[in-house]
Design a protein around this motif. Structure first.
Motif, short mmCIF file in Angstrom:
data_model
loop_
_atom_site.label_atom_id
_atom_site.label_comp_id
_atom_site.label_asym_id
_atom_site.label_seq_id
_atom_site.Cartn_x
_atom_site.Cartn_y
_atom_site.Cartn_z
N THR A 385 16.80 -4.16 9.98
CA THR A 385 15.53 -4.91 10.33
C THR A 385 14.72 -3.77 11.06
OG1 THR A 385 16.59 -6.89 10.51
CG2 THR A 385 14.55 -6.72 11.51
N TYR A 386 15.12 -3.04 12.03
CA TYR A 386 14.41 -2.09 12.78
C TYR A 386 13.65 -1.02 11.74
CZ TYR A 386 12.59 0.61 16.46
OH TYR A 386 11.85 1.28 17.41
N PHE A 387 14.34 -0.54 10.93
CA PHE A 387 13.65 0.53 9.87
C PHE A 387 12.72 -0.30 9.27
CE2 PHE A 387 16.49 4.10 9.23
CZ PHE A 387 17.23 4.08 10.40
N CYS A 388 12.89 -1.63 8.70
CA CYS A 388 11.45 -2.22 7.96
C CYS A 388 10.42 -2.56 8.82
CB CYS A 388 12.29 -3.49 7.52
SG CYS A 388 13.21 -3.31 6.24
N VAL A 389 10.66 -2.83 10.06
CA VAL A 389 9.44 -3.07 10.92
C VAL A 389 9.07 -1.75 11.41
CG1 VAL A 389 9.21 -3.73 13.41
CG2 VAL A 389 10.60 -5.26 11.78
N LEU A 390 9.49 -0.77 11.86
CA LEU A 390 9.02 0.43 11.92
C LEU A 390 8.10 0.87 10.88
CD1 LEU A 390 8.90 3.03 14.02
CD2 LEU A 390 11.04 3.98 12.57
N PHE A 391 8.77 0.92 9.53
CA PHE A 391 7.90 1.38 8.50
C PHE A 391 6.57 0.61 8.27
CE2 PHE A 391 6.84 0.91 3.96
CZ PHE A 391 6.63 2.35 3.42
N SER A 392 6.87 -0.80 8.54
CA SER A 392 5.63 -2.03 8.23
C SER A 392 4.67 -1.68 9.23
CB SER A 392 6.29 -3.40 8.55
OG SER A 392 5.12 -4.01 8.31
N ILE A 393 4.95 -1.47 10.63
CA ILE A 393 3.67 -1.35 11.54
C ILE A 393 3.20 -0.03 11.52
CG2 ILE A 393 3.41 -1.33 13.98
CD1 ILE A 393 5.58 -3.36 14.32
N VAL A 394 3.92 1.03 11.46
CA VAL A 394 3.41 2.54 11.47
C VAL A 394 2.96 2.84 10.25
CG1 VAL A 394 3.92 5.04 11.88
CG2 VAL A 394 4.97 2.83 13.51
N ILE A 395 3.50 2.91 9.24
CA ILE A 395 3.28 3.39 7.84
C ILE A 395 2.04 2.67 7.12
CG2 ILE A 395 3.77 4.34 5.46
CD1 ILE A 395 4.70 5.89 8.02
N GLN A 396 2.61 1.20 6.97
CA GLN A 396 1.59 0.35 6.52
C GLN A 396 0.30 0.00 7.12
OE1 GLN A 396 5.62 -2.05 4.96
NE2 GLN A 396 3.67 -3.07 4.15
N GLY A 397 0.66 -0.02 8.75
CA GLY A 397 -0.25 -0.55 9.50
C GLY A 397 -1.51 0.63 9.37
N LEU A 398 -1.12 1.85 9.34
CA LEU A 398 -2.16 2.89 9.41
C LEU A 398 -2.62 3.32 8.03
CD1 LEU A 398 -0.05 5.59 11.62
CD2 LEU A 398 -2.16 4.43 12.31
N THR A 399 -2.24 2.89 6.89
CA THR A 399 -2.78 3.16 5.64
C THR A 399 -3.50 1.82 4.94
OG1 THR A 399 -0.42 2.61 4.81
CG2 THR A 399 -1.16 5.02 5.14
N ILE A 400 -3.23 0.59 5.47
CA ILE A 400 -3.98 -0.26 4.68
C ILE A 400 -5.43 -0.28 4.82
CG2 ILE A 400 -4.19 -1.83 7.03
CD1 ILE A 400 -3.43 -3.27 3.64
N GLU A 401 -6.03 0.24 5.76
CA GLU A 401 -7.70 0.58 5.81
C GLU A 401 -7.98 1.56 4.52
OE1 GLU A 401 -11.47 1.55 8.60
OE2 GLU A 401 -9.34 1.58 9.34
N LYS A 402 -7.21 2.36 4.55
CA LYS A 402 -7.37 3.56 3.43
C LYS A 402 -7.16 2.80 2.07
CE LYS A 402 -6.06 7.56 4.00
NZ LYS A 402 -5.32 8.81 4.41
N LEU A 403 -6.17 1.92 1.73
CA LEU A 403 -6.07 1.17 0.56
C LEU A 403 -7.26 0.34 0.26
CD1 LEU A 403 -4.22 0.62 -1.51
CD2 LEU A 403 -3.05 -1.20 -0.60
N ALA A 404 -7.84 -0.52 1.51
CA ALA A 404 -8.73 -1.18 1.23
C ALA A 404 -9.89 -0.52 0.59
CB ALA A 404 -9.09 -1.98 2.52
N LYS A 405 -10.16 0.89 1.29
CA LYS A 405 -11.54 1.47 0.87
C LYS A 405 -11.27 2.01 -0.45
CE LYS A 405 -12.90 2.47 5.83
NZ LYS A 405 -12.85 3.82 6.74
N SER A 406 -10.09 2.27 -1.17
CA SER A 406 -9.86 2.93 -2.38
C SER A 406 -10.38 1.94 -3.54
CB SER A 406 -8.41 3.13 -2.61
OG SER A 406 -7.64 2.04 -2.63
N GLY A 407 -10.84 2.88 -4.52
CA GLY A 407 -11.39 1.74 -5.73
C GLY A 407 -10.36 0.99 -6.42
#
Length: 407
Positions: A385-407
């Motif tokens: 659970t901790y690994f999933c939360v860590l990946f979710s908040i840090v990796i997904q959280g930091l890259t979601i804006e970049k994904l939203a801006k991509s074509g």
């Protein structure tokens, strides 16, 4: 550690980390605090190798704090109410079909998929998890966390329509996930699994929570409508959240769903009749401040979970694999109905990708896994659970804006 000292420590750390983040890192608030707290936890965790700190005493003090009780019994009700109150019901109503599909069917399907995959992988790694524990893991990790989503997604420049789907889903599916988890945990404690018993518990928790939220929300509306004094009205909202959430938990119905429904009603149902403009401003500002402070405390607490984990190589490997299992399950539950019922969900491929990647996990999942009975299995699931939360908040959280801006 007494309660006052624990609160002082959390507030001081929250303020210090918030300042460092705003001054130097300039990351989204939730990510910055979680990252800094994780770094502090890693320093404490590794201190036994290079520094003479009383590590065992620190670990025991954190274990005694009962992080799961703080999150589930105290923080969750406040945070769900605050998040729901600031959510536009008209926007959610337009996306009600995909929200219902993802929040109900998605959680149930995801729980089964994750449980099956985790069970198979654990057998290959010779960890031999009982299937009921795999189902419990599926139930606690399947819901997207509304606190993480609201704290990160709303500032990530995601298209409004997509944001409404993800936020709406997160507000309701955590309640569904908690209900499924509680029903499964009751099954584990009783030793007998019955679909009828499970279904009855699910309906009692879920339907009871929604009905309680409607009743509490309407009663609060009447109280707010009958006076015009913002100090009293703020106290009324506070009393209804604390008293209502405690009452729901006491009579074994979903306090999480009740707070979501009550928050939506306070923020959207005839608000101009219930509150003057002055009261609306003070009530909203008060709950925004509560939201920020409790978010800070929450993400420091969940980072401190790292200190109480006992790591083993095979557990770490399963934890890393769990990240891919959860992402695969999320992909299936979004694309499966998208391909089968394209007119129902009305998603394009880019929006589907954003919904998959924007399904963040957070403190709720960790609180649920911490509430399991003490055992080696609990430790395995805690690492996953901790690994999933860590990946979710840090990796997904930091890259979601970049994904939203991509074509």
């Amino acid at each position: 550690m007494n309660i006052y000292f624990a609160v002082v420590t959390l507030i001081c750390l929250s303020a210090g980390f918030a300042y460092i983040n705003q001054k130097f890192l300039k990351l989204p608030f939730v990510i910055g605090l979680f990252l800094l707290s994780t770094i502090l936890s890693l320093i404490v965790f590794s201190s036994r190798l290079w520094l003479n700190l009383p590590y065992d005493d620190i670990k025991q003090a954190i274990a005694n704090v009962k992080i799961d009780k703080i999150i589930l019994d105290v923080l969750l009700g406040f945070l769900l109410f605050a998040g729901a109150m600031h959510t536009n019901w008209e926007g959610l109503k337009k996306q009600i079909k995909p929200i219902a599909v993802f929040a109900l069917g998605g959680v149930l399907l995801s729980t089964i998929i994750i449980a099956g995959l985790l069970f198979g992988i654990s057998q290959l790694l010779q960890l031999h998890l009982d299937f009921i524990y795999c189902l419990l893991f599926g139930a606690l990790i399947s819901p997207t966390d509304p606190i993480a989503v609201l704290g990160i997604l709303t500032k990530a420049n995601v298209p409004k329509k997509t944001e409404e789907k993800i936020v709406g889903e997160s507000l309701f599916n955590d309640g569904v996930g908690v209900v499924v988890f509680i029903a499964l945990l009751d099954t584990l404690n009783s030793g007998n699994f019955s679909f009828s018993h499970f279904g009855l518990l699910f309906l009692e928790e879920a339907v009871g929570g929604i009905v309680a939220g409607l009743i509490l929300g309407y009663c609060l509306h009447l109280f707010l409508k009958s006076i015009d004094h913002y100090e009293t009205e703020i106290l009324l909202t506070l009393a209804f959240v604390m008293g209502g959430y405690a009452l729901c938990n006491y009579i074994h119905i979903s306090g999480a769903l009740a707070m979501v429904v009550m928050g939506l009603m306070v923020g959207n149902y005839k608000q101009n009749l219930a509150m003057s403009d002055t009261t609306k401003e003070y009530v909203h500002k008060f709950w925004e401040l509560v939201d920020v402070i409790l978010n800070a405390i929450l993400f420091i607490l969940i980072a401190f979970v790292l200190i109480v984990i006992d790591f083993k190589r095979s557990y770490i490997l399963l934890g890393l694999i769990s990240i891919f299992i959860v992402l695969l399950s999320r992909t299936i539950i979004v694309y499966f109905p998208h391909l089968l019922f394209p007119k129902l969900l009305k998603l394009d491929n880019k929006e589907a990708k954003l919904i998959i990647w924007g399904g963040l996990r957070g403190g709720l999942s960790l609180a649920l896994v911490l509430s399991l009975p003490d055992s080696e299995t609990k430790n395995i699931l805690l690492i996953a659970t901790y690994f999933c939360v860590l990946f979710s908040i840090v990796i997904q959280g930091l890259t979601i804006e970049k994904l939203a801006k991509s074509g």
